[in-house]
Design a protein around this motif. Structure first.
Motif, short mmCIF file in Angstrom:
data_model
loop_
_atom_site.label_atom_id
_atom_site.label_comp_id
_atom_site.label_asym_id
_atom_site.label_seq_id
_atom_site.Cartn_x
_atom_site.Cartn_y
_atom_site.Cartn_z
N LYS A 100 0.86 -1.28 0.17
CA LYS A 100 0.05 -0.02 -0.02
C LYS A 100 0.80 1.26 0.03
CE LYS A 100 -3.63 -2.22 2.34
NZ LYS A 100 -4.57 -2.28 3.62
N PRO A 134 -3.72 1.98 6.17
CA PRO A 134 -2.73 1.35 5.16
C PRO A 134 -1.58 0.74 5.56
CG PRO A 134 -2.84 3.65 5.10
CD PRO A 134 -3.89 3.33 6.10
N THR A 137 -0.06 -3.99 5.77
CA THR A 137 0.17 -4.56 4.75
C THR A 137 1.85 -5.21 4.86
OG1 THR A 137 0.61 -3.73 2.41
CG2 THR A 137 1.33 -2.24 3.86
#
Length: 349
Positions: A100, A134, A137
């Protein structure tokens, strides 16, 4: 070429145990010659894929690969347009891992990275439910990280060190592996904020992305178009990456090489003969980072041991951002790179 070291080590100073040719006190069985050659072949495919993304930056690409295999976070610094973001995006596409991207801006908030609790109605009751940001990830591209405020930059501290995020007193584990690949513009540019020392120390490497020369620019003009991403083959899946990460831990490090690392890190401390003008030197975390990077460099080159040359090859990327100069030294223009170069020149293996 790197100088080989015997895999059978002498007893420790205390004489309490031996490190044999087949095992390590911390990681168990050492990597074999065949496994090291196979790992180097896998790394070679990844290197070729990235060389198709960023032309003329072979040394930089090698260090990025070494940093990733050492399980470290990497900070790339360079002027806008030199390929920092394209390199990170290419690396993400070459590996079968989730990724991300966060574009850091002055109005970005910590919750925009870590996630936020939202009030929801569940089963007839209203309660806060955590929604992941985010940061959850495998590869987080923190683009232009020094354009965000120091408060937002610090939102990554726990994630980078503990591989977890704590929100409202509840800790959430991040996926494994978790790597931050951050880009930043030189701090002299308008609208940037220097990263705090605590966060800089959490980056394994700080790497400069230089402006390319005429030959490389010609290749870029002939083979690139604005707005068109280069085609990057997927050469490394999650299982292969896990094997490489585990093999790095089993690369042998002789006590003499460990002592060399210790002397280099100690040489950055205030009061050392090679640390004139230094306010704060490298921490013990830097010594561990230097050891991990040297092991990864040895494996990338297809060897079963970390050598003195491996340490010297990765030392500038590991140490330069961890050496903090005092005001007088900064005013005199003393650079981190020159300090580390002097350190390596005066501390022989």
């Amino acid at each position: 070429s790197a100088r080989p070291l015997a895999r059978t080590a002498p007893p420790t100073v205390a004489g309490s145990h031996f490190v044999t040719a087949t095992q390590s006190p911390s990681t168990g069985p050492l990597i074999t010659d065949d496994a090291a050659r196979e790992a180097a072949a896998v790394v070679g495919r990844l290197r070729r894929a990235l060389e198709g993304v960023l032309f003329g930056q072979e040394t930089l690409i090698d260090l990025v690969i070494v940093g990733l295999l050492a399980r470290g976070h990497i900070l790339l610094e360079g002027l806008p347009g030199v390929g920092k973001t394209e390199l990170v995006k290419g690396l993400s596409r070459a590996r079968d891992l989730s990724n991300k991207r966060v574009q850091f801006t002055p109005d970005l908030l910590p919750g925009d990275i870590t996630g936020n609790p939202l009030l929801e109605e569940v089963g007839g009751q209203r309660r806060f439910t955590f929604h992941q940001g985010p940061v959850f990830t495998n590869i987080l591209l923190a683009d232009e990280i020094n354009r965000a405020s120091p408060k937002t930059q610090s939102a990554l501290l726990e994630a980078m060190q503990e591989r977890s995020v704590t929100v409202m007193g509840q800790t959430h584990a991040l996926p494994r592996p978790f790597v931050v690949l951050a880009t930043q513009n030189p701090i002299e540019l308008e609208g940037t904020y220097p990263l705090p020392e605590a966060q800089l120390d959490r980056f394994l490497f700080k790497l400069d992305v230089p402006v390319t020369g005429v030959d490389t620019l010609e290749r870029i003009v002939l083979h690139r178009e604005i707005g068109v991403a280069p085609d990057v083959p997927r050469v490394l899946d999650a299982a292969a990456l896990d094997r490489l990460l585990e093999q790095v831990r089993r690369v042998y490090m002789a006590p003499a090489v460990a002592n060399y690392i210790a002397r280099l890190v100690a040489g950055t401390q205030p009061g050392a003969t090679t640390a004139a003008g230094v306010k704060f030197g490298a921490s013990p975390r830097a010594a561990l980072a230097l050891a991990a990077a040297a092991k990864a460099k040895g494996l990338v080159d297809g060897r079963v041991n970390a050598s003195y040359e491996d340490v010297r090859a990765v030392a500038p990327a590991v140490l330069r951002h961890r050496v903090i100069h005092d005001y007088a030294a900064r005013l005199a223009g003393q650079s981190d790179a020159a300090q580390v170069a002097q350190l390596l020149a005066e501390h022989n293996a």
